[in-house]
Write an enzyme that holds these catalytic residues in place. Structure first.
Site, PDB file in Angstrom:
ATOM      1  N   LYS A 121       0.832  -1.209   0.000  1.00 49.59           N
ATOM      2  CA  LYS A 121       0.000   0.000   0.000  1.00 49.59           C
ATOM      3  C   LYS A 121       0.869   1.263   0.000  1.00 49.59           C
ATOM      4  CE  LYS A 121      -1.942   3.470   2.277  1.00 49.59           C
ATOM      5  NZ  LYS A 121      -1.359   4.406   3.269  1.00 49.59           N
ATOM      6  N   ASP A 139      -6.231   1.073   0.573  1.00 56.72           N
ATOM      7  CA  ASP A 139      -6.249   1.132   2.034  1.00 56.72           C
ATOM      8  C   ASP A 139      -7.667   0.818   2.497  1.00 56.72           C
ATOM      9  OD1 ASP A 139      -7.864   3.400   1.729  1.00 56.72           O
ATOM     10  OD2 ASP A 139      -6.107   4.674   1.607  1.00 56.72           O
TER      11      ASP A 139
END
Length: 216
Positions: A121, A139
């Site tokens: 991420k 996310d």
DNA sequence: ATCCCGAGGG
DNA sequence: CCCTCTGGAT
């Protein structure tokens, strides 16, 4: 509704309501952004922005941060989540930048993921914001909003599967902006606990609208 | 009690 | 796959 028609509607709505969509983390160079994104895990951007000015002031370069210790950095970041882990990650990250990357933030997924504290991420955020690559960092906000609106099927049970599906269906040039659209929409309208469905122009597309359930 | 722009380790 | 880390806001 066909899938591409849905995507077009969503993109049209966000373009109209959020013509400018950028990260809310405060930073002035790639090194500072990398620090801020690592600190932002399970923590609000607002809190990260409260503690980064003195950190950036006293450790402005990879060399200076690499020469510090987790114990010292902990005092600067103690009010964010997981300060012990993140203090170790930040010092280790800076040391690896100095040792293996000529003190520059690398631009590939493989290189970024080697840095302590940097997972898929965070690596995707850096690639997108710093290097203008068409990556989609998934996310908690992107994951939740994408499922509620129906941008991804329920079979996308992981962030990676969600990422691949979104990248496949969003025009490449719009992916960096779309990433922030989904985050900002998730943070301020389509929130996890009490989503503001009455303020959401997409609630007609949302199967969960008005039968609000926590989580996904 | 639950969530916040997750990552590392088992 | 699971668990741990573990501060602040609501």
């Amino acid at each position: 509704m066909r899938k591409q028609e849905l995507y077009n509607k969503v993109i049209e709505y966000f373009q109209a309501t959020m013509p400018v969509a950028e990260t809310e983390l405060h930073y002035s160079n790639p090194f500072e952004l990398l620090i801020a994104v690592i600190l932002s895990a399970q923590c609000t951007d607002k809190r990260v922005n409260m503690i980064t000015p003195p950190l950036f002031r006293d450790f402005p370069t990879p060399e200076s941060l690499a020469a510090s210790t987790p114990e010292v950095i902990f005092e600067y970041i103690r009010s964010v989540s997981y300060p012990n882990n993140k203090a170790k990650h930040l010092v280790g990250m800076a040391q690896m930048l100095v040792k293996d990357f000529q003190s520059e933030v690398p631009d590939t997924l493989e290189q970024l993921i080697k840095l302590p504290g940097v997972g898929r991420k965070t690596a995707n955020v850096i690639q997108s914001v710093v290097f203008n690559k068409a990556t989609m960092a998934v996310d908690t906000h992107v994951f939740r909003v994408s499922h509620r609106i129906g941008l991804v099927p329920k079979t996308c049970t992981t962030p990676l599967a969600t990422e691949k599906h979104l990248v496949k269906h969003i025009p490449e040039a719009l992916i960096p902006t779309a990433h922030h659209w989904l985050i900002l929409h998730g943070r301020y309208v389509c929130t996890a606990r009490s989503p503001k469905c009455s303020e959401c122009g997409l609630n007609g597309l949302c199967k969960e609208s008005l039968k609000i359930k926590p989580g996904i």
